[in-house]
Scaffold this motif. Sequence first.
Motif, PDB file in Angstrom:
ATOM      1  N   GLY A   1       0.712  -1.288  -0.033  1.00  0.00           N
ATOM      2  CA  GLY A   1      -0.011  -0.057   0.023  1.00  0.00           C
ATOM      3  C   GLY A   1       0.592   1.282  -0.063  1.00  0.00           C
ATOM      4  O   GLY A   1       0.424   2.305   0.242  1.00  0.00           O
ATOM      5  N   ILE A   2       1.920   1.062  -0.025  1.00  0.00           N
ATOM      6  CA  ILE A   2       3.038   2.442  -0.072  1.00  0.00           C
ATOM      7  C   ILE A   2       3.150   2.811  -1.509  1.00  0.00           C
ATOM      8  O   ILE A   2       3.384   2.140  -2.508  1.00  0.00           O
ATOM      9  CB  ILE A   2       4.371   1.934   0.496  1.00  0.00           C
ATOM     10  CG1 ILE A   2       4.322   1.518   1.863  1.00  0.00           C
ATOM     11  CG2 ILE A   2       5.315   2.831   0.330  1.00  0.00           C
ATOM     12  CD1 ILE A   2       4.057   2.690   3.027  1.00  0.00           C
ATOM     13  N   GLY A   3       3.108   4.134  -1.559  1.00  0.00           N
ATOM     14  CA  GLY A   3       3.402   4.967  -2.875  1.00  0.00           C
ATOM     15  C   GLY A   3       4.473   5.705  -3.084  1.00  0.00           C
ATOM     16  O   GLY A   3       4.716   6.105  -4.193  1.00  0.00           O
ATOM     17  N   VAL A   4       5.044   5.945  -2.011  1.00  0.00           N
ATOM     18  CA  VAL A   4       5.998   6.930  -1.834  1.00  0.00           C
ATOM     19  C   VAL A   4       6.867   7.060  -0.458  1.00  0.00           C
ATOM     20  O   VAL A   4       6.402   6.306   0.733  1.00  0.00           O
ATOM     21  CB  VAL A   4       5.247   8.632  -2.014  1.00  0.00           C
ATOM     22  CG1 VAL A   4       4.239   8.686  -0.766  1.00  0.00           C
ATOM     23  CG2 VAL A   4       6.541   9.657  -1.879  1.00  0.00           C
ATOM     24  N   GLU A   5       8.095   7.461  -0.332  1.00  0.00           N
ATOM     25  CA  GLU A   5       8.914   7.391   0.890  1.00  0.00           C
ATOM     26  C   GLU A   5       9.402   8.698   1.117  1.00  0.00           C
ATOM     27  O   GLU A   5       9.821   9.515   0.153  1.00  0.00           O
ATOM     28  CB  GLU A   5       9.853   6.230   0.685  1.00  0.00           C
ATOM     29  CG  GLU A   5      10.887   6.365   1.980  1.00  0.00           C
ATOM     30  CD  GLU A   5      11.938   5.137   2.026  1.00  0.00           C
ATOM     31  OE1 GLU A   5      11.519   3.968   1.859  1.00  0.00           O
ATOM     32  OE2 GLU A   5      13.056   5.519   2.651  1.00  0.00           O
ATOM     33  N   ILE A   6       9.571   9.222   2.385  1.00  0.00           N
ATOM     34  CA  ILE A   6      10.166  10.215   2.888  1.00  0.00           C
ATOM     35  C   ILE A   6      11.466   9.555   3.533  1.00  0.00           C
ATOM     36  O   ILE A   6      11.358   8.755   4.565  1.00  0.00           O
ATOM     37  CB  ILE A   6       9.552  10.987   3.564  1.00  0.00           C
ATOM     38  CG1 ILE A   6       8.158  11.627   3.211  1.00  0.00           C
ATOM     39  CG2 ILE A   6      10.171  12.076   4.360  1.00  0.00           C
ATOM     40  CD1 ILE A   6       7.250  12.328   3.940  1.00  0.00           C
ATOM     41  N   MET A   7      12.637  10.155   3.080  1.00  0.00           N
ATOM     42  CA  MET A   7      13.713   9.604   3.891  1.00  0.00           C
ATOM     43  C   MET A   7      14.713  10.980   4.474  1.00  0.00           C
ATOM     44  O   MET A   7      14.689  11.830   3.614  1.00  0.00           O
ATOM     45  CB  MET A   7      14.626   8.554   3.127  1.00  0.00           C
ATOM     46  CG  MET A   7      15.253   9.233   2.055  1.00  0.00           C
ATOM     47  SD  MET A   7      16.439   7.919   1.139  1.00  0.00           S
ATOM     48  CE  MET A   7      15.241   7.007   0.120  1.00  0.00           C
ATOM     49  N   GLY A   8      15.594  10.836   5.294  1.00  0.00           N
ATOM     50  CA  GLY A   8      16.693  11.870   5.707  1.00  0.00           C
ATOM     51  C   GLY A   8      17.666  11.864   4.697  1.00  0.00           C
ATOM     52  O   GLY A   8      17.942  10.644   4.314  1.00  0.00           O
ATOM     53  N   ARG A   9      18.529  12.841   4.964  1.00  0.00           N
ATOM     54  CA  ARG A   9      19.937  12.692   4.004  1.00  0.00           C
ATOM     55  C   ARG A   9      20.668  11.722   4.573  1.00  0.00           C
ATOM     56  O   ARG A   9      21.448  11.174   3.759  1.00  0.00           O
ATOM     57  CB  ARG A   9      20.401  14.416   4.342  1.00  0.00           C
ATOM     58  CG  ARG A   9      21.912  14.510   4.438  1.00  0.00           C
ATOM     59  CD  ARG A   9      22.625  14.399   2.917  1.00  0.00           C
ATOM     60  NE  ARG A   9      23.753  14.393   2.853  1.00  0.00           N
ATOM     61  CZ  ARG A   9      24.492  15.331   2.153  1.00  0.00           C
ATOM     62  NH1 ARG A   9      24.013  16.433   1.895  1.00  0.00           N
ATOM     63  NH2 ARG A   9      25.881  15.217   2.214  1.00  0.00           N
ATOM     64  N   GLY A  10      20.750  11.529   5.930  1.00  0.00           N
ATOM     65  CA  GLY A  10      21.586  10.706   6.594  1.00  0.00           C
ATOM     66  C   GLY A  10      21.156   9.112   6.095  1.00  0.00           C
ATOM     67  O   GLY A  10      22.198   8.337   5.978  1.00  0.00           O
ATOM     68  N   LYS A  11      19.992   8.797   5.204  1.00  0.00           N
ATOM     69  CA  LYS A  11      19.741   7.591   4.918  1.00  0.00           C
ATOM     70  C   LYS A  11      20.284   7.604   3.634  1.00  0.00           C
ATOM     71  O   LYS A  11      20.603   6.479   2.779  1.00  0.00           O
ATOM     72  CB  LYS A  11      18.266   7.422   4.999  1.00  0.00           C
ATOM     73  CG  LYS A  11      17.937   5.916   4.252  1.00  0.00           C
ATOM     74  CD  LYS A  11      16.343   5.451   4.451  1.00  0.00           C
ATOM     75  CE  LYS A  11      16.229   4.238   3.610  1.00  0.00           C
ATOM     76  NZ  LYS A  11      14.916   3.567   3.865  1.00  0.00           N
ATOM     77  N   TYR A  12      20.172   8.609   2.744  1.00  0.00           N
ATOM     78  CA  TYR A  12      20.453   8.758   1.311  1.00  0.00           C
ATOM     79  C   TYR A  12      21.999   8.885   1.018  1.00  0.00           C
ATOM     80  O   TYR A  12      22.398   8.135   0.122  1.00  0.00           O
ATOM     81  CB  TYR A  12      19.714  10.019   0.699  1.00  0.00           C
ATOM     82  CG  TYR A  12      19.923  10.349  -0.823  1.00  0.00           C
ATOM     83  CD1 TYR A  12      19.412   9.177  -1.708  1.00  0.00           C
ATOM     84  CD2 TYR A  12      21.120  11.030  -1.205  1.00  0.00           C
ATOM     85  CE1 TYR A  12      19.596   9.478  -2.986  1.00  0.00           C
ATOM     86  CE2 TYR A  12      21.138  11.356  -2.654  1.00  0.00           C
ATOM     87  CZ  TYR A  12      20.694  10.432  -3.457  1.00  0.00           C
ATOM     88  OH  TYR A  12      20.896  10.616  -4.741  1.00  0.00           O
TER      89      TYR A  12
END
Lengths: 217, 217
Positions: free
Chosen positions: A71-82
Motif C-alpha cells: 500500500g506504499i506509494g512514496v517514501e520520505i527519508m532523511g539525508r543520512g539515509k540517502y
Amino acid sequence: MDMSRVRVHNLTISLDGYGAGEPQTTELPFGHGAHIMDWFKATRSFHNMIGDPEGGETGIDDDFASRWGEGIGVEIMGRGKYAPGSGPWPDEWRGWWGEEPPFHTPCVVLTHHPREQLEMAGGTTFYFSDASPADALTHARQLAPGTDVRLGGGMTTVGAFLEAGLVDYMHLAIAPVLLGRGSRLWSDGLEGLESQFDEVRVTSSPSGTTHIEFECA
Amino acid sequence: MDMSRVRVHNLTISLDGYGAGEPQTTELPFGHGAHIMDWFKATRSFHNMIGDPEGGETGIDDDFASRWGEGIGVEIMGRGKYAPGSGPWPDEWRGWWGEEPPFHTPCVVLTHHPREQLEMAGGTTFYFSDASPADALTHARQLAPGTDVRLGGGMTTVGAFLEAGLVDYMHLAIAPVLLGRGSRLWSDGLEGLESQFDEVRVTSSPSGTTHIEFECA
C-alpha cells in the motif's frame, strides 16, 4: 478526509537505542553497527529484494519484514539515509543502492541542500526538499495520492516526525546488542510517546529480535 | 573454586533506557517513572511479597518475577536504591521498605558515606560500604558463603558491575514506554556488552514487556 497513513517499517535499533553506528562511510552506511540489521538480512523478504527469491528464512522476522511495501506509494527519508556525511552534495552521489534502487516509488529526501530531482531505473525518483515534516508529507502525498507514505529513516528524521505527532504506524525492531555510540532514535522530546498511539504490541522472535508496533486506530 | 554467581533480576527500564524517573523523593522512589514497574506489581510473586498470597497473576511475567530469591543469600545495592538523594545520611532513614524489608538476607549498600550496620526485622541487615564492585562482592560472599549474590540496582550500580565484567546473569525487563529522563542503565562503556555472555534470550509477554536474559555458562 485523508486516509493515507504514515508508516515506519523495519526501523532497527540496538538495546541502547542506536540506529546506526559510527563513523558512517560510503562503504559502511551503518558504521560499526551493521550487525543490528542481521535479523532483516536473514529474511526471505530481503533476499527477494536483492534478486534471490528462494533465499532467506520465513517466520516471525520475515512476517514483519514483508510488510514494508504493502500500500506504499512514496517514501520520505532523511539525508543520512540517502548519503553519508552532511553539507553540500558530492555531485556524483546517486544513493547507496546502485542504478535501480529497491523503492520503485517517488522518494522525498530531506536535506538543507535541495537540488534537481534524480530519476533512477525501476520507478524510483529522488526529490530533494528542505521542507518541514508536515510540508514534506504534503509533498509526498501530492506525488502519490491516496497511498500510504513510508517514513524510511534515519533516526533524526523519524524522531522529528514522532515529535510532530505525524506517525500513524511504527514497526521498531530491537536487536539484542549494545552499540555504545552512533545515532540515537530516542530524544527527551519523546517522553510519553506511547500515549500518542492507540495500541502498542510487542513480539519477540527466535533471532532474539524484539518487534514493537505502535499503531493509531 | 567459587560457584557463587552474581545475578540481576527484574531490573526494569523504559524503551529509552531509563530505570527510574525524576525527581526521586521519599514518596516516589521512581519519580515520574513508577509505571515501568506495572508488569511486576501485577504478578503473583509481588503479591506474595506484600502478604497477599492469592493476589496477582501467573504467566510469563510471573515466571520471571518468581526467580528473584532462588539460591540468593545476600544482596548488593546502590545508595540510590536504598535512599533518596545523595550526600550524608538523614539519621532516621531505614530504607523504603518499613521495619521488615522483603530481602530477609544481609544487604551491602554501596555509599560514599559508610555508617554502622542496621539490623531490621525478618533477617535483613544493611551493611554500608564504600568498596569497589569487586571488593563489595568479596564482602557479600563473606556474609553468605556458598550462595548466589543478587545485584539489586539501581542503574549506576548495575552499570558499574557490568563494566567490571562481574555479572553472571542479568534479567532485564523493558517496559514499552518512553520516560525521556531519569537514570540511564546504558553507558558508552557497555558497547558490545552482549559478547560478555554466552547466551542472550529474549521473551515477550502479554503485558507488552520484553524480558531479556544475559547468561554466562
